[in-house]
Design a protein around this motif. Structure first.
Motif, PDB file in Angstrom:
ATOM      1  N   TYR A 310      10.322 -98.440 -20.834  1.00  0.00           N
ATOM      2  CA  TYR A 310       9.744 -99.396 -19.892  1.00  0.00           C
ATOM      3  C   TYR A 310       8.438 -99.983 -20.435  1.00  0.00           C
ATOM      4  O   TYR A 310       7.578 -99.242 -20.933  1.00  0.00           O
ATOM      5  N   PRO A 313       3.526 -99.039 -19.912  1.00  0.00           N
ATOM      6  CA  PRO A 313       3.455 -97.719 -19.281  1.00  0.00           C
ATOM      7  C   PRO A 313       2.039 -97.394 -18.823  1.00  0.00           C
ATOM      8  O   PRO A 313       1.063 -97.836 -19.436  1.00  0.00           O
ATOM      9  N   TYR A 328       5.604 -98.003 -25.036  1.00  0.00           N
ATOM     10  CA  TYR A 328       6.873 -98.699 -24.804  1.00  0.00           C
ATOM     11  C   TYR A 328       7.573 -98.966 -26.125  1.00  0.00           C
ATOM     12  O   TYR A 328       6.969 -99.449 -27.087  1.00  0.00           O
ATOM     13  N   ARG A 416      10.950 -98.764 -11.596  1.00  0.00           N
ATOM     14  CA  ARG A 416      11.615 -99.041 -12.873  1.00  0.00           C
ATOM     15  C   ARG A 416      13.140 -99.123 -12.705  1.00  0.00           C
ATOM     16  O   ARG A 416      13.736 -98.403 -11.900  1.00  0.00           O
TER      17      ARG A 416
END
Length: 705
Positions: A310, A313, A328, A416
């Motif tokens: 993701y 972060p 990430y 997420r």
């Protein structure tokens, strides 16, 4: 001649004299006479040993303290009645002290292929001891001896999941402190879907504890003791990545040759945690992922960075509580990540010299199979390994991925998606069953739960039943000889061969035809209660299973079938390993070629895209089967059609045809080919006798004609 062997031979002569009927006894019926290349269907030529026997008694392994030992006696000539005399004989175990003497007769009715002899065990020996069951017929033309080994069951020390930071690695519990569900976050339908619990009950979390892995590793080092350090060090690269990596980074815990060893790993908690959080999430994208330079465990670890899928972060909490900084990196969603340990090439060892030939063998290649499929990169149905084996709780599921250490929800933390559950669901329900049943013995009773393994087993069986294959019975008719002509088509729904990965796996068709009264007319491929097929009796012949063969051996596996017209034939999809001399082998480092590989390719598989060295190719009769991976549109169908021809005799229709596609993660020959005099082999064989390799149904269909 040893005293024990003399007793056995003397007893067999006594039994021959006692036998009252002439017998023709055999191992479990119906084996083919397929040669070592899978092509021969006639008796073996001069100089080639035919791997069959008229009588078979299976060896058994029982734990010290068990109440009974069950011997299984097999025969193939089931057309007549038969009587077989049996008696026990001492080995290192002593009658009256370790077991109770039995003798008597087994009466086989026509049609019966197997019976059991039960021997009561006494005491609890502290060392491994053995005794035999001896059988013979009246003429003495057929004899068999089965051995029972009474073994103290090797137990592991309890695993401590709260081990301290070790070099670049931290325990999974430190990650779980902030990545556990709280009823709202990482929760689906009221269930915890956070990474920690699902991971630790997966094959990834138990990669070192896996009792089959330990037994297979012991077998390889038994065959190649001069290479034991190298073998263990290589295998532990993926089965104990934190232990092995730390040892090589620091030089601590290596043997005098610079190798990381199994016994060392089993004493280290960071090794026993298997493929854990801070192993996977420190694998960095070094530009080699997905290439040969990264295969066979050639991953590259970052330094103090935890990679996630993701963007942007939140770094503060992790930096404050751990030794890591979250970063990430989109490679965490890439199948190339998985390829580092799930594309495995093994060195080929010469039979005569026991030295590497300089060549390598593709032992498992699901990533390369996936690339050559409709699910591969840039293809029409592109889908990653993670999408199937770490599936979302449901399409579009979104959640925060962290909580406070006290379990509270963190305000303003990003939601997420996609959220890949850390189930790592595969096709190995049987090993999960062993892990659940033997948690105490394996030292994981305090760190796992029965419920956790039961959930993992259920997920595995759900995936196998719903996402693996389709089965269709085509238009049934009659051929020119008046036989029922039944086409059965299997469609592979996975992104790799079916079955794939470790070569112990097999898939087969069980077909049953009954008449209007429900009476059986034809049957091929029914497994027994222990997951054995009729053809397994010949395949389990000691000459087939021997690590080293002095002459070619025939009849050791079932060839690929385009047409089946005899109940003794079974459509089995599997890979069969061959050594440098073209003989079947179960020693991984002897493997130099595939004698048979008719595992059904995934949709889109194109033979012209197979590398010149044949990696991921099709071998044996399937390579010439006109409808294997081909249909009216050409190659790449991901299917195979088996054409059954069934004699109906006087039976009256309508006829009901039922077809089932069945799967087994560990076929019997791979268990019985473990010969090493090693407590980990003893332990695994005992486990398998208590809990035989399960048979899973992938698909089922029926039709009436």
């Amino acid at each position: 001649m040893s005293h024990g062997l003399a007793r056995v031979l003397n007893l067999s002569l006594v039994l021959i004299a006692l036998a009252s009927l002439a017998l023709v006894l055999a191992g479990c019926g119906g084996g083919s006479n397929a040669g070592s290349n899978g092509e021969a269907t006639t008796p073996a030529p001069d100089g080639e040993v035919e791997a069959n026997a008229a009588l078979r008694v299976e060896d058994v392994s029982v734990a010290a303290g068990d109440q009974e030992a069950w011997f299984t006696v097999w025969r193939t000539d089931v057309e007549r009645k038969a009587i077989l005399r049996y008696a026990t004989a001492d080995g290192s175990a002593v009658a009256g002290t370790d077991y109770q003497t039995v003798q008597g007769a087994l009466e086989f009715a026509a049609g019966e292929s197997a019976k059991h002899v039960v021997v009561k065990l006494l005491g609890k020996p502290e060392e491994r001891v053995d005794f035999s069951l001896v059988l013979a017929d009246q003429e003495g033309t057929e004899q068999a001896v089965g051995r029972a080994r009474i073994v103290p069951l090797l137990g592991e020390a309890a695993f401590d999941p709260n081990w301290a930071d070790t070099g670049a690695f931290s325990n999974a519990n430190s990650c779980a402190a902030c990545h556990t569900a709280n009823g709202q976050v990482m929760t689906h339908a009221g269930q915890d879907v956070s990474p920690p619990d699902m991971w630790k009950h997966s094959m990834m979390g138990q990669s070192l504890t896996d009792p089959y892995f330990q037994a297979a590793l012991a077998e390889e080092t038994h065959v190649f003791p001069h290479l034991a350090g190298k073998i263990e060090d290589t295998c532990l690269t993926c089965h104990a990545p934190m232990g092995r990596t730390h040892a090589h980074q620091t030089g601590v815990g290596l043997d005098s040759d610079g190798h990381y060893r199994l016994e060392t790993a089993l004493q280290q908690m960071h090794a026993r945690e298997g493929v854990s959080c801070t192993a996977c999430h420190q694998i960095r994208d070094d530009g080699k992922l997905g290439t040969a330079a990264s295969f066979t465990g050639q991953y590259s670890l970052g330094t103090g960075e935890i990679y996630g899928p993701y963007p942007e972060p939140r770094a503060g909490a992790m930096q404050n509580r751990t030794q890591y900084t979250p970063v990430y990196s989109p490679h965490m969603r890439d199948s190339a990540m998985c390829a580092t340990c799930h594309t495995l090439f093994t060195p080929v060892i010469d039979i005569a010299t026991l030295q590497p030939t300089g060549k390598s063998f593709p032992e498992q290649t699901p990533y390369l199979e996936w690339r050559n499929s409709v699910y591969g990169p840039g293809r029409s149905a592109e889908r990653s390994c993670q999408a199937c084996h770490m599936a979302e709780p449901h399409d579009g599921y979104a959640t925060q991925i962290a909580t406070r250490p006290d379990g509270g929800t963190i305000a303003n933390l990003p939601v997420r998606s996609p959220f890949h559950a850390h189930t790592f669901t595969g096709g190995n329900a049987h090993t999960l069953e062993l892990l659940k049943a033997y948690r105490d013995v394996l030292g994981i009773a305090d760190s796992t739960t029965e419920a956790g393994f039961e959930a993992a087993i259920a997920r595995t069986r759900d995936l196998l039943a719903k996402e693996t294959a389709d089965l269709e019975i085509g238009i049934i008719g009659t051929d020119d000889d008046g036989r029922l002509a039944i086409p059965v088509t299997i469609t592979n729904r996975t992104g790799h061969k079916l079955p794939t990965a470790y070569p112990s796996r097999r898939v087969w068709l069980h077909l049953e035809v009954t008449d209007r009264d429900g009476q059986l007319v034809f049957e091929s491929g029914r497994p027994d209660a222990a997951g054995r097929l009729s053809v397994d009796a010949d395949h389990l012949h000691p000459q087939c299973l021997a690590p080293k063969k002095d002459a070619p051996v025939a009849g050791c596996y079932e060839p690929h079938h385009e047409v089946i017209e005899d109940p003794a034939q079974v459509a089995i999809y599997e890979s069969v390993l061959g050594d440098v001399n073209g003989n079947i082998t179960y020693v991984l480092l002897h493997a130099a070629e595939y004698l048979k590989d008719n595992r059904i390719p995934p949709r889109g598989f194109d033979r012209s895209a197979v590398p010149a060295d044949g990696t991921t190719g099709i071998f044996g009769r399937a390579a010439h089967d006109p409808d294997f991976n081909q249909d009216s549109t050409g190659e790449g169908s991901g299917t195979d059609t088996v054409h059954y021809r069934v004699e109906t005799g006087d039976a009256q229709g309508p006829f009901t045809v039922q077809a089932r596609l069945l799967y087994q993660a560990v076929r019997p020959t791979f268990v019985e080919a473990l010969h090493a005099d090693d407590p980990r082999v003893d332990r695994y064989k005992h486990m398998v006798q208590k809990i035989p390799p399960s048979v899973e149904e992938l698909a089922e269909t029926q039709a009436v004609y």
